[in-house]
Design a protein around this motif. Structure first.
Motif, PDB file in Angstrom:
ATOM      1  N   VAL A  19       0.845  -1.202   0.000  1.00  0.00           N
ATOM      2  CA  VAL A  19       0.000   0.000   0.000  1.00  0.00           C
ATOM      3  C   VAL A  19       0.877   1.248   0.000  1.00  0.00           C
ATOM      4  O   VAL A  19       0.609   2.207  -0.735  1.00  0.00           O
ATOM      5  N   LEU A  23       0.999   4.007  -2.927  1.00  0.00           N
ATOM      6  CA  LEU A  23       0.784   5.430  -2.656  1.00  0.00           C
ATOM      7  C   LEU A  23       1.898   6.269  -3.279  1.00  0.00           C
ATOM      8  O   LEU A  23       1.642   7.252  -3.981  1.00  0.00           O
ATOM      9  N   TRP A  24       3.152   5.906  -3.053  1.00  0.00           N
ATOM     10  CA  TRP A  24       4.274   6.661  -3.614  1.00  0.00           C
ATOM     11  C   TRP A  24       4.276   6.597  -5.131  1.00  0.00           C
ATOM     12  O   TRP A  24       4.555   7.603  -5.802  1.00  0.00           O
ATOM     13  N   SER A  26       1.655   6.251  -7.008  1.00  0.00           N
ATOM     14  CA  SER A  26       0.545   7.073  -7.510  1.00  0.00           C
ATOM     15  C   SER A  26       0.931   8.553  -7.525  1.00  0.00           C
ATOM     16  O   SER A  26       0.556   9.291  -8.434  1.00  0.00           O
ATOM     17  N   VAL A  70      -5.594   2.539  -2.754  1.00  0.00           N
ATOM     18  CA  VAL A  70      -4.999   3.880  -2.770  1.00  0.00           C
ATOM     19  C   VAL A  70      -5.848   4.815  -3.625  1.00  0.00           C
ATOM     20  O   VAL A  70      -6.109   5.954  -3.239  1.00  0.00           O
ATOM     21  N   TYR A  73      -8.796   6.578  -1.957  1.00  0.00           N
ATOM     22  CA  TYR A  73      -8.611   7.578  -0.916  1.00  0.00           C
ATOM     23  C   TYR A  73      -7.801   8.807  -1.315  1.00  0.00           C
ATOM     24  O   TYR A  73      -7.732   9.756  -0.555  1.00  0.00           O
ATOM     25  N   ILE A  74      -7.184   8.800  -2.478  1.00  0.00           N
ATOM     26  CA  ILE A  74      -6.384   9.967  -2.856  1.00  0.00           C
ATOM     27  C   ILE A  74      -7.264  11.006  -3.539  1.00  0.00           C
ATOM     28  O   ILE A  74      -8.320  10.679  -4.084  1.00  0.00           O
ATOM     29  N   ASN A  78      -6.229  10.039 -10.867  1.00  0.00           N
ATOM     30  CA  ASN A  78      -5.671   8.690 -10.899  1.00  0.00           C
ATOM     31  C   ASN A  78      -6.549   7.824 -11.799  1.00  0.00           C
ATOM     32  O   ASN A  78      -7.245   6.933 -11.334  1.00  0.00           O
TER      33      ASN A  78
END
Length: 146
Positions: A19, A23-24, A26, A70, A73-74, A78
């Protein structure tokens, strides 16, 4: 926000790692596609028949799950193209063969053409979930492990 943190803390160590990686990646793909779009390369073009040679891999489910978690929630852009690129990078990291498909279909109600990208690894779609039969595949890319 506290519930999200609690959910993250309940994950196993390998899922926490993937995860954080997703995240990184993305964040990286957001900046890559926003400012350096020409540098983004899905990989080497190939033919769709290569998808028949994909073997199951235990990390494939985790990669697809992490990218979707991810993405939920971002707050930054995306889309399917970003997620396909994220899957390619994670598959490269874990040395998993994958294919990225780019296809088009005509929306009959809107009279518009819709583009879509999806990733197949371990013989199944892990990003860009769709019915591939609805799309005319324009390009198929393979990563270096294919």
């Amino acid at each position: 926000m506290i519930n999200k943190i609690k959910s993250f803390l309940r994950l196993g160590p390998s899922r926490k790692i993937i995860v954080i990686q997703a995240l990184w990646i993305s964040i990286y793909t957001y900046f890559l596609f926003s400012f350096c779009n020409r540098r983004a390369r899905f990989g080497e073009k190939t033919v769709p028949a290569a998808s028949l040679h994909q073997l199951p891999h235990k990390k494939v489910n985790d990669i697809g799950w992490a990218i979707q978690a991810v993405a939920k929630y971002i707050s930054w852009k995306n889309v399917c193209r970003h997620q396909a690129y994220q899957a390619k990078l994670l598959c490269d990291f874990y040395k998993i063969p994958c294919l990225i498909f780019v296809g088009f279909k005509k929306e009959p109600n809107k009279n518009e053409i819709e583009a879509h990208a999806w990733t197949v690894a371990g013989g199944k779609i892990i990003t860009g979930f769709c019915n591939p039969n609805e799309y005319i595949v324009q390009s198929v890319y393979k990563n270096k492990w294919q």
